[in-house]
Design a protein around this motif. Structure first.
Motif, mmCIF file in Angstrom:
data_model
loop_
_atom_site.group_PDB
_atom_site.id
_atom_site.type_symbol
_atom_site.label_atom_id
_atom_site.label_comp_id
_atom_site.label_asym_id
_atom_site.label_seq_id
_atom_site.Cartn_x
_atom_site.Cartn_y
_atom_site.Cartn_z
ATOM 1 N N LEU A 53 41.431 44.753 -4.309
ATOM 2 C CA LEU A 53 40.313 44.920 -3.369
ATOM 3 C C LEU A 53 40.478 43.969 -2.182
ATOM 4 O O LEU A 53 39.504 43.548 -1.556
ATOM 5 N N ASN A 54 41.727 43.660 -1.885
ATOM 6 C CA ASN A 54 42.034 42.816 -0.720
ATOM 7 C C ASN A 54 41.417 43.452 0.529
ATOM 8 O O ASN A 54 41.655 44.627 0.817
ATOM 9 N N THR A 55 40.628 42.656 1.268
ATOM 10 C CA THR A 55 39.919 43.236 2.424
ATOM 11 C C THR A 55 40.888 43.771 3.480
ATOM 12 O O THR A 55 40.524 44.642 4.259
ATOM 13 N N ALA A 56 42.122 43.246 3.478
ATOM 14 C CA ALA A 56 43.114 43.743 4.446
ATOM 15 C C ALA A 56 43.638 45.128 4.049
ATOM 16 O O ALA A 56 44.441 45.712 4.775
ATOM 17 N N ARG A 57 43.176 45.651 2.897
ATOM 18 C CA ARG A 57 43.685 46.934 2.408
ATOM 19 C C ARG A 57 42.609 48.004 2.201
ATOM 20 O O ARG A 57 42.937 49.178 2.022
ATOM 21 N N ILE A 58 41.357 47.585 2.155
ATOM 22 C CA ILE A 58 40.355 48.567 1.730
ATOM 23 C C ILE A 58 39.483 49.040 2.887
ATOM 24 O O ILE A 58 38.335 49.460 2.690
ATOM 25 N N GLY A 59 40.065 49.001 4.081
ATOM 26 C CA GLY A 59 39.357 49.541 5.240
ATOM 27 C C GLY A 59 38.942 50.991 5.026
ATOM 28 O O GLY A 59 37.908 51.432 5.554
ATOM 29 N N PHE A 60 39.717 51.720 4.219
ATOM 30 C CA PHE A 60 39.364 53.143 4.018
ATOM 31 C C PHE A 60 38.013 53.282 3.314
ATOM 32 O O PHE A 60 37.279 54.248 3.569
ATOM 33 N N VAL A 61 37.678 52.315 2.452
ATOM 34 C CA VAL A 61 36.388 52.389 1.750
ATOM 35 C C VAL A 61 35.250 52.209 2.761
ATOM 36 O O VAL A 61 34.250 52.936 2.739
ATOM 37 N N ARG A 62 35.448 51.247 3.674
ATOM 38 C CA ARG A 62 34.422 51.009 4.710
ATOM 39 C C ARG A 62 34.254 52.248 5.587
ATOM 40 O O ARG A 62 33.134 52.607 5.974
ATOM 41 N N THR A 63 35.362 52.885 5.913
ATOM 42 C CA THR A 63 35.283 54.082 6.753
ATOM 43 C C THR A 63 34.568 55.211 6.006
ATOM 44 O O THR A 63 33.695 55.884 6.568
ATOM 45 N N LEU A 64 34.910 55.399 4.733
ATOM 46 C CA LEU A 64 34.233 56.446 3.951
ATOM 47 C C LEU A 64 32.733 56.175 3.879
ATOM 48 O O LEU A 64 31.913 57.093 4.012
ATOM 49 N N GLU A 65 32.364 54.895 3.687
ATOM 50 C CA GLU A 65 30.926 54.543 3.651
ATOM 51 C C GLU A 65 30.255 54.960 4.957
ATOM 52 O O GLU A 65 29.170 55.539 4.961
ATOM 53 N N ARG A 66 30.934 54.653 6.072
ATOM 54 C CA ARG A 66 30.340 54.965 7.375
ATOM 55 C C ARG A 66 30.259 56.474 7.587
ATOM 56 O O ARG A 66 29.455 56.960 8.383
ATOM 57 N N MET A 67 31.103 57.225 6.881
ATOM 58 C CA MET A 67 31.038 58.685 6.978
ATOM 59 C C MET A 67 29.970 59.260 6.042
ATOM 60 O O MET A 67 29.788 60.483 5.991
ATOM 61 N N GLY A 68 29.315 58.390 5.278
ATOM 62 C CA GLY A 68 28.236 58.845 4.407
ATOM 63 C C GLY A 68 28.674 59.100 2.973
ATOM 64 O O GLY A 68 27.908 59.642 2.172
ATOM 65 N N ALA A 69 29.889 58.707 2.608
ATOM 66 C CA ALA A 69 30.338 58.895 1.220
ATOM 67 C C ALA A 69 29.626 57.890 0.312
ATOM 68 O O ALA A 69 29.237 56.799 0.751
ATOM 69 N N ASP A 70 29.462 58.274 -0.956
ATOM 70 C CA ASP A 70 28.824 57.400 -1.938
ATOM 71 C C ASP A 70 29.940 56.638 -2.659
ATOM 72 O O ASP A 70 30.488 57.113 -3.659
#
Ligand code: S3P
Length: 441
Positions: A268-285
């Motif tokens: 869960l290195n923050t330098a690697r999990i940008g995709f999770v942040r993007t999915l959150e911003r797209m409204g994913a759960d």
């Protein structure tokens, strides 16, 4: 890799449910093998990714005199020992070193070999032989390293190593962990402090792992330094799961109605999990559950549940490095979302295993989705309720992340698709398809 390997991918029979694990992180696995080879003594590694790319690193360090005894484990990972060359330095290999498809192997080896009295020709497969290398040789030449032919952009390139490299402070023109790592690895053997400053933070596995090997290292937001000369000492490394592989499962679950999935034991290195942040911003759960740190690498689970109403978003340039390998699969998610998604400053995607910008635009066009490049930005105009046309025939361009992205278009889209050169998944996630099918029962 065979050019005939066209795969017909059937749609998933059910949503993705349950608990999944993904293979070891590719970036961390490469570093574990390569840093162990540089070290004095015998390192113990576990959870190492068993894939073509990591095997390229293993083959390379064997040819250079390291003893690699990593064996397949019941969970599909590799574990065992690597006895490094330490203060003796690498042995002169008999012939060229073929880095296969692996940019990480080739670029990190340049930094590892430049400080020693060896002459080593590095080459690779057709894709790797098109990828830019001057970004690595230029800073190393400032440190006193030599390459033949001098100033050449692509492999094959011969590293003409020499002792007594100078420590430098280098402003990198792009955020690249491979570039940063090559300079820091050469800096391990230079007298004084070698510093690299980058325009935005790239993945920091090197800065986290080098101290475990006893290398004096400091790091902050966009900068990292090592102080040499120093001989790395053997260490123990447990490799967590690869968030870049997990991204395919997570994106599939975000697209497939009824999915409810937890991916465990992943970095869960923050330098690697940008995709999770993007999915959150797209409204994913989607939710991160931190569990601990392996060495200094944070790890835990990613929980994801299908949610209605994904929407497009803007991904800013300084966040791109944290999801650089996930842009193709995020572009596929964006194709299913309401509105336009824009990924700012993704020009680096043109020099990955293939031109991923062109390939994403081409693949989304087969789905009837408008996507375009504007300068270095990528735009995707989403279509909520997108009906994937049956039997769409995608070309992976022998790029593992594209092979998985287009397979996902069919797997999550409910229709069969074909993917040319699907077997390139061997590079990072050999069991991708069987994992997806098992989770969809
Ligand atoms: C990697 C860094 C990234 C990434 C690649 C692996 C690494 O490349 O795309 O898959 O292990 O350091 P760049 O450093 O060129 O951005």
């Amino acid at each position: 890799m065979s050019n005939e390997a066209k795969a017909c991918i059937p749609p998933l029979a059910a949503p993705l449910r349950g608990v999944a694990r993904v293979p070891g992180d590719k970036s961390i696995s490469h570093r574990a093998v390569l840093f162990s080879a540089m070290a004095e003594g015998t390192s113990r590694l576990s959870g190492v990714l068993d894939s073509e790319d990591v095997r390229s690193s293993m083959r390379a360090v064997r040819a250079l005199g390291a003893e690699v005894d990593l064996r397949p484990q019941p969970d599909g990972s590799l574990a065992g020992t690597v006895c490094g060359w330490g203060a003796r330095g690498p042995a002169q290999p008999d012939g060229p070193i073929d880095c296969g498809n692996s940019g990480t192997t080739a670029r990190l080896l340049m930094g590892m070999l430049a400080p020693w009295d060896v002459r080593v020709e590095l080459t690779g497969d057709a894709s790797l032989r098109t990828r830019p290398m001057r970004r690595i040789t230029a800073p190393l030449m400032k440190m006193g390293a030599r390459f033949e032919p001098a100033g050449r952009e692509t492999l094959p390139i011969t590293v003409c190593g020499s002792r007594g490299l100078r420590a430098v402070s280098y402003d990198a023109p792009m955020a690249s962990a491979q570039l940063k790592t090559a300079v820091l690895l050469a800096g391990v053997y230079a007298r004084g402090t070698t510093t690299l400053v980058e325009p935005s933070p790239s993945r920091n596995h090197t800065e986290l792992m080098l101290p475990e090997f006893g290398v004096p290292t400091t790091a902050a937001n966009r900068t990292a330094s090592v102080t040499g000369p120093c001989v790395p000492r053997a260490a123990e490394v447990a490799v967590p799961g690869d968030p870049s592989s997990a991204a395919f499962l997570v994106c599939a679950a975000a697209l497939l109605r009824g999915s409810d999935l937890v991916v465990e034991d992943v970095s869960l290195n923050t330098a690697r999990i940008g995709f999770v942040r993007t999915l959150e911003r797209m409204g994913a759960d989607v939710e991160l559950r931190h569990e601990g740190a392996e060495g200094k690498e944070p790890y835990g689970s990613i929980a994801v549940r299908f949610a209605e109403g994904l929407r497009g978003c803007e991904v800013l340039a300084d966040k791109i490095a944290s999801m650089v390998d996930e842009i193709p699969v995020l572009a596929l998610v964006a194709a299913h979302a309401r509105g336009v998604t824009v990924f700012r400053e993704v020009g680096e995607l043109r020099v990955k295993e293939t031109d991923r910008l062109a390939a994403v635009v081409e693949g989304l066009a087969l789905l009837g989705v408008d996507a375009w490049e504007d300068g270095n930005d990528l735009y995707v105009e989403g279509q909520p309720g997108l009906a994937v046309p049956p039997n769409a025939a995608f070309d992976s361009h022998c790029d593992h992340r594209l092979a998985m992205t287009w397979a996902l278009a069919g797997l999550a889209g409910g229709v069969p698709v074909t993917v040319e050169n699907f077997d390139s998944v061997k590079i990072s996630y050999p069991r991708f398809l069987s994992d997806m099918q098992r989770l969809a029962q």
